[in-house]
Design an enzyme around this catalytic site. Structure first.
Site, PDB file in Angstrom:
ATOM      1  N   ASP A 157       0.890  -1.269   0.023  1.00 55.73           N
ATOM      2  CA  ASP A 157      -0.069  -0.112  -0.055  1.00 55.73           C
ATOM      3  C   ASP A 157       1.034   1.065   0.052  1.00 55.73           C
ATOM      4  O   ASP A 157       1.159   1.587   1.094  1.00 55.73           O
ATOM      5  CB  ASP A 157      -0.910   0.089   1.289  1.00 55.73           C
ATOM      6  CG  ASP A 157      -1.989  -1.024   1.158  1.00 55.73           C
ATOM      7  OD1 ASP A 157      -3.135  -0.615   0.502  1.00 55.73           O
ATOM      8  OD2 ASP A 157      -1.848  -1.969   1.933  1.00 55.73           O
ATOM      9  N   ARG A 169      -7.149  10.643   2.414  1.00 54.28           N
ATOM     10  CA  ARG A 169      -6.570   9.614   1.421  1.00 54.28           C
ATOM     11  C   ARG A 169      -7.503   9.883  -0.023  1.00 54.28           C
ATOM     12  O   ARG A 169      -7.386   9.178  -1.045  1.00 54.28           O
ATOM     13  CB  ARG A 169      -7.156   8.230   1.752  1.00 54.28           C
ATOM     14  CG  ARG A 169      -5.990   7.743   3.045  1.00 54.28           C
ATOM     15  CD  ARG A 169      -6.602   6.567   3.625  1.00 54.28           C
ATOM     16  NE  ARG A 169      -6.181   5.433   2.799  1.00 54.28           N
ATOM     17  CZ  ARG A 169      -6.886   4.077   3.214  1.00 54.28           C
ATOM     18  NH1 ARG A 169      -7.570   4.000   4.414  1.00 54.28           N
ATOM     19  NH2 ARG A 169      -6.508   3.181   2.392  1.00 54.28           N
ATOM     20  N   LYS A 201      -9.559   1.108  -5.231  1.00 53.60           N
ATOM     21  CA  LYS A 201      -9.990   0.638  -3.911  1.00 53.60           C
ATOM     22  C   LYS A 201     -11.099   1.649  -3.454  1.00 53.60           C
ATOM     23  O   LYS A 201     -10.880   2.994  -4.100  1.00 53.60           O
ATOM     24  CB  LYS A 201      -9.091   0.216  -3.073  1.00 53.60           C
ATOM     25  CG  LYS A 201      -8.238   1.108  -2.533  1.00 53.60           C
ATOM     26  CD  LYS A 201      -7.018   0.514  -1.812  1.00 53.60           C
ATOM     27  CE  LYS A 201      -6.170   1.573  -1.016  1.00 53.60           C
ATOM     28  NZ  LYS A 201      -5.029   1.134  -0.179  1.00 53.60           N
ATOM     29  N   HIS A 228     -11.490  -2.140   9.679  1.00 55.94           N
ATOM     30  CA  HIS A 228     -10.521  -2.803  10.463  1.00 55.94           C
ATOM     31  C   HIS A 228     -11.145  -3.345  11.469  1.00 55.94           C
ATOM     32  O   HIS A 228     -10.794  -4.254  12.157  1.00 55.94           O
ATOM     33  CB  HIS A 228      -9.257  -1.964  10.795  1.00 55.94           C
ATOM     34  CG  HIS A 228      -8.574  -1.606   9.427  1.00 55.94           C
ATOM     35  ND1 HIS A 228      -8.652  -0.699   8.565  1.00 55.94           N
ATOM     36  CD2 HIS A 228      -7.220  -2.421   8.924  1.00 55.94           C
ATOM     37  CE1 HIS A 228      -7.879  -0.588   7.576  1.00 55.94           C
ATOM     38  NE2 HIS A 228      -7.115  -1.653   7.869  1.00 55.94           N
ATOM     39  N   ASP A 255      -9.923  -6.827   0.542  1.00 59.34           N
ATOM     40  CA  ASP A 255      -9.179  -6.237   1.561  1.00 59.34           C
ATOM     41  C   ASP A 255      -8.615  -7.090   2.464  1.00 59.34           C
ATOM     42  O   ASP A 255      -8.993  -8.463   2.212  1.00 59.34           O
ATOM     43  CB  ASP A 255      -9.693  -5.410   2.119  1.00 59.34           C
ATOM     44  CG  ASP A 255      -8.974  -3.983   2.681  1.00 59.34           C
ATOM     45  OD1 ASP A 255      -7.892  -4.118   2.812  1.00 59.34           O
ATOM     46  OD2 ASP A 255      -9.691  -2.917   2.788  1.00 59.34           O
TER      47      ASP A 255
END
Length: 563
Positions: free
Chosen positions: A119, A188, A218, A231, A304
C-alpha cells in the site's frame, strides 16, 4: 438449429484440443505460447493445493519473511505476498527478501513468479518507508485538480517501489470524501466530487502502469460515506441504489473504462442494496452481478485484508470468510499474516474443493485469471525486477526527480479559506493560486509555508496560528515572525514545539495535553486569531481552523480539498 450448435461446440472443442496439443507437457510459465492458452494449460495440470495456493496472498510480520512463508511459497505454490508497513524501514532488506521469495516461487515446476503487493498511496499511507518519498497525497492532488499531478504522483511513487521488486500497488483510493467524520479515508480521498475523483483516479492508475506497477483501485464500491473503520467493525452505508450509482460507482466506472487491471473489494455493507447485509467483499451480487456483469469489469478482484473485523464478523470465522470471498468472485484473497500450514482457512477450503465441484471451478477460474494476469505483466517489457539487487537500490531511492515534483505539487495544493458571513455559511474553499513550475522546482518544503503566509497577507498586527510543526509549518512560523506577526504554534510533539519556539513562535500549544480553544481565547483576549494556517492536511485540524479563527479572519489550508 441443434445441429448448428453441435457443430459450433465441436469446432470450439477441436480448437481447444489443438491449442492444448501444441503445448508440450514440460512447458512452464516462461514458455513461449499465447498467454490465455498457456494459463489454461497450467491450471488444467495444477493440483487442488496448487490452485488454492495460487489465489492466496499472505503478509509477514518480521523484518524478514520466516520459514513458514517460504514453506507456503516453495512448498505449496503461494501465488502472492504483501509487504506491510511494519517490515519496511530497511528497504535494502525488503529488496533482498523479495528476491529470495521470488527465487523460491520460480523453483517450482511451473516457475510461476509472485505478485508482490504493498500500500503506497501517498500521503498518510506509505507502507514502504526507508528513504522513499514522503508525498502530499490524494487530497492535495484533489485540491490542485490537475490530472497530470495524479499521473506523476503515481509514476514517481511506483518507480521507487518497482526498484525493490514490488509489482502491485493497492492504490489509488477513489473513495469519496462524503462523510467528513471519517478517520479511515479522510485525506486519502481525492475529494467529494465523483467525476473529479474518477478523472484523477484514472490518471493515477495510468501513471502507475507507465512506471511498471499494477494499480489496484479501491475500496469497491466505496468507503467514503461512513465514519466507521472496517478494520474494527463492519460499516453499514445506508444509501439507496440511485445514490450508489450516481455517486460511489462513478469513479470506478472511469477506471473500468480505462481497463484498470485490479480492483479491491471493501468490507462494507449496503443493506438497502444487498438485503443480506453481507459486506461487498463477500457479496456475489456486488462482485459478480454488479462489478463483472453490469459494469463490465474484466480484471482481477482482490479482497481487502481478511483479518479485518469487517469480514470475519459477518462470516463468523476466518475460514468461512475466505470461502465466501472466493464464491463472491474475488480472485485473490489477502491475509495480513502468514497462515499456519494446517490452519482451517486452508484445510476446510481444500476439503470443499474435493466435495463441491462448483467451488472448485470457481477456484480454478480465479487461478486462471491470476496466472493470465501474471503472464501479461511479467512477459511485458516494463515489469519490476524479479530478483532486485540491494546494492543498486541507492540509484533509484530516493527518486531525485520525484522529490522535485512533489515540492511543486505541494505548492499547487495550497487552499485558501476566508471566514466571512457569506463563505462560512456555505463552507466555501477557494484555491490559493499557483506558483509556476519553474519557481516550485527551485524551492524547499519550507517555502510552501512561505507561500501560504503570502497568500494569507499576514501583517505585523496579526495573530497567526500555525497548526502542525512539520517542515511546511516551520516555514510559516519563520515567515510570519519575520513579518512581525504574533505566532502561535500548535502540535502534539513537544520537541517540534520547542523548535517552533526557537524559530519565532511567541506561544506554543500541545493539543494533546492542552485545551486549544481556551488557550487561543486567552492569547487573543477572546477575539480569536486573525489567521490560521493549517499545515497538517486532515479533517479534524481543518475543522479546528475553521472553528477557531476570528469571524473576519483568514484560513489557509495546505493539501486539504473541500468544495
Amino acid at each position: 438449429m441443434k445441429r448448428f450448435f453441435a457443430m459450433l461446440f465441436t469446432a470450439f472443442f477441436c480448437r481447444f484440443l489443438f491449442c492444448q496439443a501444441q503445448i508440450p507437457e514440460n512447458a512452464n510459465f516462461w514458455s513461449d505460447f499465447p498467454n490465455e492458452e498457456l494459463a489454461e494449460f497450467i491450471v488444467n495440470r495444477m493440483s487442488d493445493e496448487e490452485l488454492l495456493s495460487q489465489i492466496l496472498m499472505f503478509g509477514w510480520a518480521g523484518a524478514e519473511p520466516d520459514n513458514l512463508l517460504f514453506q507456503w511459497v516453495g512448498g505449496r505454490g503461494l501465488g502472492s505476498v504483501k509487504v506491510f508497513g511494519w517490515n519496511t524501514d530497511d528497504i535494502n532488506l525488503v529488496a533482498k527478501s523479495i528476491s529470495s521469495l521470488q527465487r523460491s516461487a520460480t523453483s517450482r515446476r511451473f516457475k510461476i513468479p509472485l505478485f508482490v503487493a504493498t500500500d503506497q498511496e501517498g500521503g498518510w499511507i506509505r507502507h514502504v518507508k526507508g528513504k522513499t518519498a514522503v508525498t502530499p497525497g490524494n487530497m492535495a492532488i484533489g485540491a490542485g485538480g490537475f490530472p497530470v499531478d495524479a499521473w506523476c504522483s503515481a509514476y514517481y511513487i511506483s518507480r521507487e517501489i518497482k526498484a525493490l521488486g514490488i509489482n502491485m500497488n493497492f492504490a489509488p483510493a477513489v473513495d469519496l470524501f462524503s462523510n467528513h467524520d471519517s478517520t479511515i479515508i479522510g485525506t486519502r480521498s481525492f475529494g467529494d466530487d465523483p467525476e473529479r475523483a474518477g478523472i484523477l483516479g484514472a490518471a493515477w492508475a495510468n501513471g502507475s502502469i507507465s512506471a511498471g506497477v499494477i494499480p489496484t483501485v479501491k475500496h469497491f464500491p466505496g468507503h467514503g460515506d461512513t465514519s466507521y473503520d472496517s478494520h474494527i467493525n463492519l460499516p453499514e452505508i445506508d444509501i439507496d441504489w440511485k445514490t450508489l450509482k450516481n455517486r460511489e460507482l462513478v469513479p470506478f466506472e472511469y477506471l473500468i473504462r480505462e481497463k484498470v487491471p485490479a480492483v479491491m473489494s471493501g468490507h462494507l455493507s449496503f443493506p438497502q442494496i444487498d438485503k443480506t447485509g453481507a459486506p461487498a467483499s463477500l457479496s456475489k451480487y456486488f462482485l459478480t452481478e454488479l462489478l463483472r456483469n453490469q459494469m463490465g469489469y474484466e480484471g482481477l478482484i482482490i479482497t481487502d485484508d481478511m483479518m479485518m473485523n469487517g469480514a470475519t464478523m459477518y462470516a463468523g470465522s476466518v475460514s468461512a470468510a475466505f470461502k465466501m470471498a472466493i464464491e463472491a468472485g474475488n480472485d485473490i484473497v489477502i491475509s495480513s499474516t502468514t497462515a499456519r500450514l494446517g490452519e482451517n482457512l486452508w484445510t476446510s477450503n481444500l476439503d470443499s474443493m474435493k466435495t463441491d465441484e462448483s467451488f472448485k471451478l470457481r477456484v480454478k477460474d480465479a487461478a486462471f485469471r491470476v496466472i493470465k494476469a501474471k503472464l501479461e505483466y511479467f512477459k511485458s517489457d516494463n515489469a519490476a525486477p524479479l530478483y532486485p539487487e540491494a546494492s543498486s537500490i541507492g540509484r533509484y531511492i530516493p527518486d531525485r526527480e520525484g522529490d522535485k515534483f512533489f515540492i511543486q505539487q505541494a505548492c499547487r495544493s495550497i487552499t485558501f479559506y476566508k471566514k466571512s458571513q457569506e463563505s462560512f455559511a456555505g463552507e466555501k474553499v477557494i484555491p490559493a493560486g499557483l506558483l509556476s513550475p519553474m519557481a516550485c522546482a527551485l524551492i524547499e518544503p519550507m517555502s510552501v509555508g512561505f507561500h501560504a503566509v503570502s497568500r494569507a497577507q499576514v501583517t505585523d498586527i496579526d495573530v497567526v496560528v500555525v497548526i502542525g510543526c512539520g517542515m511546511v509549518g516551520m516555514g510559516t512560523i519563520v515567515r510570519s515572525s519575520l513579518r512581525g506577526a504574533t505566532v502561535v504554534a500548535v502540535d502534539i510533539d513537544d520537541d517540534k514545539l520547542g523548535i517552533a519556539k526557537e524559530l519565532g513562535a511567541a506561544y506554543i500549544i500541545n493539543s494533546r495535553t492542552e485545551d486549544v480553544h481556551s488557550r487561543l481565547m486567552e492569547i487573543t483576549s477572546g477575539y480569536g486569531p486573525d489567521v490560521i494556517i493549517e499545515a497538517v492536511g486532515s479533517a479534524p485540524t481543518y475543522q479546528m481552523a475553521v472553528e477557531e479563527v476570528a469571524f473576519t479572519g483568514r484560513v489557509v489550508c495546505i493539501g486539504y480539498a473541500k468544495s
